[in-house]
Design a protein around this motif. Structure first.
Motif, PDB file in Angstrom:
ATOM      1  N   GLU A 167      63.499  32.016  78.427  1.00 31.91           N
ATOM      2  CA  GLU A 167      62.786  33.286  78.547  1.00 31.91           C
ATOM      3  C   GLU A 167      61.619  33.323  77.556  1.00 31.91           C
ATOM      4  OE1 GLU A 167      63.925  37.820  77.571  1.00 31.91           O
ATOM      5  OE2 GLU A 167      65.304  36.789  78.949  1.00 31.91           O
ATOM      6  N   GLN A 168      61.847  32.839  76.350  1.00 25.43           N
ATOM      7  CA  GLN A 168      60.789  32.798  75.339  1.00 25.43           C
ATOM      8  C   GLN A 168      59.694  31.809  75.714  1.00 25.43           C
ATOM      9  OE1 GLN A 168      62.509  32.017  71.527  1.00 25.43           O
ATOM     10  NE2 GLN A 168      63.662  33.941  71.467  1.00 25.43           N
ATOM     11  N   ILE A 169      60.074  30.691  76.318  1.00 26.21           N
ATOM     12  CA  ILE A 169      59.079  29.680  76.709  1.00 26.21           C
ATOM     13  C   ILE A 169      58.110  30.252  77.737  1.00 26.21           C
ATOM     14  CG2 ILE A 169      58.796  27.504  77.958  1.00 26.21           C
ATOM     15  CD1 ILE A 169      61.383  26.554  76.593  1.00 26.21           C
ATOM     16  N   TYR A 170      58.644  31.016  78.693  1.00 23.80           N
ATOM     17  CA  TYR A 170      57.795  31.574  79.753  1.00 23.80           C
ATOM     18  C   TYR A 170      57.083  32.853  79.339  1.00 23.80           C
ATOM     19  CZ  TYR A 170      60.009  28.126  82.726  1.00 23.80           C
ATOM     20  OH  TYR A 170      60.450  26.949  83.261  1.00 23.80           O
ATOM     21  N   ASN A 171      57.333  33.342  78.134  1.00 23.62           N
ATOM     22  CA  ASN A 171      56.682  34.542  77.634  1.00 23.62           C
ATOM     23  C   ASN A 171      55.253  34.192  77.191  1.00 23.62           C
ATOM     24  OD1 ASN A 171      55.947  36.953  76.499  1.00 23.62           O
ATOM     25  ND2 ASN A 171      57.523  36.953  74.926  1.00 23.62           N
ATOM     26  N   GLU A 192      54.231  28.889  68.654  1.00 31.67           N
ATOM     27  CA  GLU A 192      55.569  29.462  68.695  1.00 31.67           C
ATOM     28  C   GLU A 192      56.341  28.977  69.921  1.00 31.67           C
ATOM     29  OE1 GLU A 192      54.675  33.586  68.696  1.00 31.67           O
ATOM     30  OE2 GLU A 192      54.298  33.680  66.542  1.00 31.67           O
ATOM     31  N   ARG A 193      55.662  28.938  71.063  1.00 34.83           N
ATOM     32  CA  ARG A 193      56.306  28.471  72.285  1.00 34.83           C
ATOM     33  C   ARG A 193      56.678  27.001  72.172  1.00 34.83           C
ATOM     34  NH1 ARG A 193      52.336  30.257  76.755  1.00 34.83           N
ATOM     35  NH2 ARG A 193      53.538  28.807  77.996  1.00 34.83           N
ATOM     36  N   TRP A 194      55.827  26.226  71.511  1.00 39.42           N
ATOM     37  CA  TRP A 194      56.133  24.801  71.339  1.00 39.42           C
ATOM     38  C   TRP A 194      57.379  24.615  70.458  1.00 39.42           C
ATOM     39  CZ3 TRP A 194      55.608  20.506  73.654  1.00 39.42           C
ATOM     40  CH2 TRP A 194      55.841  19.300  72.996  1.00 39.42           C
TER      41      TRP A 194
END
Length: 101
Positions: free
Chosen positions: A29-33, A40-42
């Motif tokens: 969910e965080q990756i697709y945010n 941060e996503r990495w």
């Protein structure tokens, strides 16, 4: 009958999938945010990669509950075609009748 080791390996994977399902869902969910920054996503991707690979749902294999056979699997009955035929012919599955013409 399938090899016991293959059936045990799949059972261990089922436990890992159940254990890490919530954590994996949160990380994905965080990756697709898109509101999070690229860095941060990495970092979240790296956290997801650090989880056990056998904790992924795609690692599971549908196996017959009766024989453990991995092929010819009917999801509705959770059995392989061979186990389904044997139990259906014996009349042990309600509503299943062997066809003949």
């Amino acid at each position: 009958m399938a090899k016991k080791s293959a059936m045990n390996k799949n059972a261990r994977r089922e436990k890992l999938v159940a254990k890490y399902a919530k954590k994996r869902a949160e990380l994905k969910e965080q990756i697709y945010n898109k509101d999070l920054g690229e860095e941060e996503r990495w970092m979240v991707v790296m956290q997801l990669a650090a989880l056990p690979r056998n904790g992924a749902k795609t690692r599971l294999r549908n196996r017959c509950e009766v024989t453990g056979r991995p092929r010819g699997y009917y999801r509705k009955f959770k059995m392989s075609r061979i186990g389904l035929r044997e139990l259906g012919s014996a009349g042990k599955i309600p509503g299943v009748v062997k066809s003949s013409w």
